[in-house]
Scaffold this motif. Structure first.
Motif, short mmCIF file in Angstrom:
data_model
loop_
_atom_site.label_atom_id
_atom_site.label_comp_id
_atom_site.label_asym_id
_atom_site.label_seq_id
_atom_site.Cartn_x
_atom_site.Cartn_y
_atom_site.Cartn_z
N LYS A 27 -13.05 7.42 -3.97
CA LYS A 27 -11.67 6.72 -4.46
C LYS A 27 -12.18 6.51 -5.98
O LYS A 27 -13.37 6.11 -6.30
N GLU A 86 2.52 -1.31 -4.62
CA GLU A 86 1.18 -0.71 -4.88
C GLU A 86 0.48 -0.89 -6.12
O GLU A 86 1.14 -0.99 -6.99
N LYS A 142 -9.14 8.42 11.24
CA LYS A 142 -9.00 7.97 10.25
C LYS A 142 -8.45 9.36 9.39
O LYS A 142 -9.37 9.86 8.50
N MET A 143 -7.15 9.74 9.20
CA MET A 143 -6.71 10.79 8.83
C MET A 143 -5.12 10.50 8.59
O MET A 143 -4.65 9.89 9.01
N TRP A 177 -7.54 13.65 -1.29
CA TRP A 177 -7.95 14.91 -0.67
C TRP A 177 -8.61 15.88 -1.69
O TRP A 177 -9.40 16.43 -1.16
N ALA A 236 -0.46 -1.63 4.82
CA ALA A 236 -0.92 -0.21 4.73
C ALA A 236 -2.06 0.05 3.71
O ALA A 236 -2.08 0.75 2.77
N THR A 237 -2.79 -1.02 3.53
CA THR A 237 -3.87 -1.03 2.40
C THR A 237 -5.18 -0.32 2.38
O THR A 237 -5.82 -0.16 1.60
N THR A 286 -1.03 -6.01 -7.44
CA THR A 286 -2.07 -6.24 -6.45
C THR A 286 -1.70 -7.41 -5.54
O THR A 286 -1.63 -8.39 -6.00
N VAL A 287 -1.68 -7.26 -4.30
CA VAL A 287 -1.48 -8.23 -3.51
C VAL A 287 -2.67 -9.20 -3.31
O VAL A 287 -3.77 -8.43 -3.09
N ASP A 298 -5.51 3.50 7.84
CA ASP A 298 -6.81 3.37 7.92
C ASP A 298 -7.32 1.97 8.06
O ASP A 298 -8.39 1.54 8.52
N GLY A 330 0.71 -1.24 -0.08
CA GLY A 330 -0.04 0.00 -0.09
C GLY A 330 0.69 1.23 -0.12
O GLY A 330 1.73 1.47 0.92
N GLY A 331 0.74 1.96 -1.29
CA GLY A 331 1.73 3.15 -1.19
C GLY A 331 0.93 4.43 -1.30
O GLY A 331 0.61 5.03 -2.00
N SER A 332 0.22 4.59 -0.14
CA SER A 332 -0.74 5.91 0.24
C SER A 332 -0.09 6.69 1.30
O SER A 332 1.36 6.49 1.65
N GLY A 350 1.75 4.22 3.91
CA GLY A 350 2.74 3.34 3.37
C GLY A 350 3.87 4.30 2.81
O GLY A 350 4.93 3.73 3.04
N ARG A 407 -2.77 12.34 8.77
CA ARG A 407 -1.94 12.65 9.68
C ARG A 407 -1.49 11.40 10.81
O ARG A 407 -0.49 11.30 11.18
N GLN A 422 -13.51 2.94 -1.03
CA GLN A 422 -14.89 3.72 -0.97
C GLN A 422 -15.52 4.09 -2.34
O GLN A 422 -14.68 3.90 -3.53
C1 LIG Z 1 -12.06 12.85 -0.04
C2 LIG Z 1 -11.07 12.57 1.05
C3 LIG Z 1 -10.37 13.67 1.61
C4 LIG Z 1 -9.60 13.67 2.59
N1 LIG Z 1 -8.84 14.63 3.02
C5 LIG Z 1 -8.08 14.53 4.34
C6 LIG Z 1 -7.27 15.69 4.40
O1 LIG Z 1 -7.54 16.73 4.29
N2 LIG Z 1 -6.56 15.48 5.69
C7 LIG Z 1 -6.28 14.36 6.10
O2 LIG Z 1 -5.25 14.21 7.04
N3 LIG Z 1 -6.86 13.11 6.04
C8 LIG Z 1 -7.96 13.33 4.77
N4 LIG Z 1 -8.59 12.24 4.23
C9 LIG Z 1 -8.32 10.92 5.17
C10 LIG Z 1 -7.22 10.20 4.45
O3 LIG Z 1 -7.16 10.47 3.02
C11 LIG Z 1 -6.87 8.59 4.73
O4 LIG Z 1 -6.91 8.67 6.25
C12 LIG Z 1 -5.63 8.15 4.09
O5 LIG Z 1 -6.21 7.98 2.74
C13 LIG Z 1 -5.18 6.76 4.89
O6 LIG Z 1 -4.20 6.51 4.18
P1 LIG Z 1 -3.86 4.96 3.96
O7 LIG Z 1 -2.46 4.97 3.51
O8 LIG Z 1 -3.94 4.23 5.60
O9 LIG Z 1 -4.74 4.07 3.42
P2 LIG Z 1 -5.45 4.59 1.84
O10 LIG Z 1 -5.20 5.98 1.35
O11 LIG Z 1 -6.82 4.02 1.60
O12 LIG Z 1 -4.30 3.87 0.78
C14 LIG Z 1 -4.27 2.44 0.74
C15 LIG Z 1 -3.38 2.02 -0.41
O13 LIG Z 1 -3.18 0.80 -0.60
C16 LIG Z 1 -3.22 0.11 -2.03
N5 LIG Z 1 -3.91 -1.00 -1.71
C17 LIG Z 1 -4.99 -1.47 -1.13
N6 LIG Z 1 -5.09 -2.82 -1.15
C18 LIG Z 1 -3.88 -3.24 -1.96
C19 LIG Z 1 -3.23 -4.60 -2.53
N7 LIG Z 1 -3.99 -5.60 -2.12
N8 LIG Z 1 -2.21 -4.46 -3.31
C20 LIG Z 1 -1.52 -3.44 -3.67
N9 LIG Z 1 -1.99 -2.24 -3.08
C21 LIG Z 1 -2.96 -2.15 -2.38
C22 LIG Z 1 -4.20 1.16 -2.47
O14 LIG Z 1 -4.19 1.29 -3.87
C23 LIG Z 1 -4.01 2.68 -1.72
O15 LIG Z 1 -3.01 3.38 -2.39
C24 LIG Z 1 -9.46 12.17 3.43
C25 LIG Z 1 -10.07 11.17 2.82
C26 LIG Z 1 -10.99 11.36 1.68
C27 LIG Z 1 -11.67 10.15 1.14
#
Ligand SMILES: Cc1cc2nc3c(=O)[nH]c(=O)nc-3n(C[C@H](O)[C@H](O)[C@H](O)COP(=O)(O)OP(=O)(O)OC[C@H]3O[C@@H](n4cnc5c(N)ncnc54)[C@H](O)[C@@H]3O)c2cc1C
Ligand SMILES: NC(=O)c1ccc[n+]([C@@H]2O[C@H](COP(=O)([O-])OP(=O)(O)OC[C@H]3O[C@@H](n4cnc5c(N)ncnc54)[C@H](OP(=O)(O)O)[C@@H]3O)[C@@H](O)[C@H]2O)c1
Length: 414
Positions: free
Chosen positions: A157, A76, A326-327, A85, A147-148, A122-123, A318, A50-52, A55, A329, A152
């Protein structure tokens, strides 16, 4: 509200100064690390899935700290970071959607050679020592961080893993919104509120109705934010229906509420998140919460597996049941805990770093309320709430700053 502004800014400075100094110390140590790290063909893998937000932060810190003999592999599925965002804004107005997909090339720009690689795949599932990919490839690991995040519905998404196709999905939503006279938004969380207020302020003649399940908008925040946002929405002319959980009917043009079917030109589901935890099902389904589907973790962010044999696997962001907001930060602070614990385990020490959410900073929100308005909100552990309104800034929400943070620069033809 002026005193709230001073309190938020004052408190943020008190938190950000030590954080900034720590980052400076880490950057200096990273320079030393770059000189001392040696890439070995026998290096063991620390794999991140997971590269968000979570990750990437973890990858950035691991490439600054892992000792010789270890390397990072980031897996990723997407070609680019989907910078969600800005998705609410870029689903409403046209011309910016490409800016929401940021290339990965810059994230490990100053890392030592051979320490970092990224795999776009994709894993499908994992074993205790291997990650299985949709392509059929298998990758061994010594340590693993999941970090997947969550899935939504569009437009929070996109479905496609390709940036160009993702942009097209956002453009399709824009076309529906711009052609509509009556729009319904289902769900009064941050996503629903941002998109509803954008639609109404960019297209004032469109009738916008928000249906929300509870009597409080944004239920993961406090009453003060609800009051402020409700007033702002009503002032814009948005109809807000509380304590309503309508069923969206096939075709996304009608919904059923209390037995009555209502028609709209376009219905936008902003109904929340589904954690992407299924890759753990076959290894250990006992670490997936039956209620939330999040991955159960200890305060060290190691898996809380019933047999206690998966301590080399961590979960952040998340997808993990960390107790944090769930942010984005929160993922940043959680990643630091995982880095410390992986380094300790490599060094044959107990993983002792623990995650304790810092609600005021991790749970603070900057919520757009249309073209020009925006509210900053933060809450203390004891429930004290602070908020103030600010001007929204640029129409593209200054997204180029995120490109810079990803170690790259926006170019129109990227
Ligand atoms: C519209 C919107 C606006 C937001 N604005 C803010 C903001 O202003 N400030 C803030 O702090 N938070 C904000 N948030 C919340 C924030 O975006 C989330 O808390 C954050 O994205 C969580 O990050 P994450 O890396 O845990 O997961 P995610 O962002 O959900 O990323 C998970 C990653 O894992 C990858 N993945 C998943 N499964 C697999 C798999 N099986 N194999 C390979 N890759 C995989 C996905 O492609 C994705 O890139 C917002 C959320 C939304 C929806
Ligand atoms: N500016 C920002 O920082 C920003 C912007 C967007 C999102 N985010 C963050 O990203 C995360 C996801 O936000 P989100 O808004 O997508 O999800 P969310 O916070 O889960 O909000 C979705 C809301 O929709 C309600 N809902 C679900 N189904 C419904 C239905 N059929 N009818 C009516 N209401 C329904 C849910 O209530 P129930 O629980 O009752 O189902 C929930 O309150 C959150 O942590 C949020 O804070 C932040």
């Amino acid at each position: 509200m002026a005193s709230d502004k001073l309190k938020i800014i004052g408190k943020a400075i008190l938190i950000l100064i030590p954080y900034g100094l720590e980052r400076l110390r880490q950057k200096l140590l990273a320079v030393q690390h770059r000189w001392s790290y040696e890439a070995l063909p026998t290096a063991q893998n620390v794999v991140i899935i997971g590269g968000s937000f979570a990750g990437i932060e973890l990858a950035k810190r691991l490439v600054e700290t892992l000792p010789t003999g270890y390397r990072v592999i980031l897996i990723e599925k997407n070609s680019h970071l989907n910078f969600s965002w800005v998705f609410p804004r870029f689903s409403v107005i046209s011309g910016y959607e490409k800016k929401a997909f940021i290339p990965y090339d810059g994230i490990a720009r100053s890392a030592p050679a051979g320490i970092f690689s990224r795999v776009q795949d994709t894993v499908t599932d994992i074993t205790a020592s291997q990650v299985n990919l949709a392509s059929g490839e298998k990758i061994d690991y010594a340590y693993l961080a999941i970090a997947t995040g969550s899935s939504q519905p569009l437009p929070a998404k996109v479905l496609s893993t390709d940036a160009n196709e993702g942009s097209k999905e956002l453009r399709t939503v824009q076309e529906h919104i711009q052609a509509a006279n009556r729009v319904a938004v289902i769900g009064g969380g941050a996503m629903g509120i941002e998109i509803a207020t954008d639609i109404k302020s960019f297209f004032p003649s469109t009738e916008v109705t928000v249906f929300h399940s509870r009597n409080q908008l944004l239920p993961s925040f406090g009453q003060k934010l609800h009051d402020f946002v409700l007033l702002a929405m009503e002032t814009l002319g948005i109809k807000v229906v509380l304590e309503a959980r309508p069923e969206i009917l096939p075709g996304q043009k009608s919904l059923r509420l209390a037995g009555v079917v209502q028609e709209f030109d376009f219905i936008i589901p902003c109904t929340g998140q589904h954690p992407n935890s299924s890759i753990l099902e076959s290894l250990e389904s006992g670490v997936i919460s039956k209620m939330t589907k999040q991955i159960l973790v200890k305060p060290t962010l190691q898996l809380q597996d019933p047999n206690g044999t998966l301590g080399h696997i961590f979960a952040v962001g998340d997808v993990a049941n960390t107790g944090g907001p769930k942010m984005g930060r929160a993922g940043l602070f959680q990643s630091e805990v995982v880095v410390k614990n992986i380094l300790a385990m490599i060094d044959q020490r107990e993983p002792a770093a623990t995650y304790k959410p810092k609600l005021f900073v991790e749970g603070a929100i900057k919520l757009t309320l249309g073209k020009t308005e925006c509210v900053m909100y933060a809450q203390e552990e004891d429930g004290t709430e602070y908020l103030f309104n600010v001007h929204n800034g640029r129409e593209d929400l200054g997204v180029e700053r995120a490109w810079w943070q990803m170690g790259t620069k926006y170019k129109a033809d990227t």
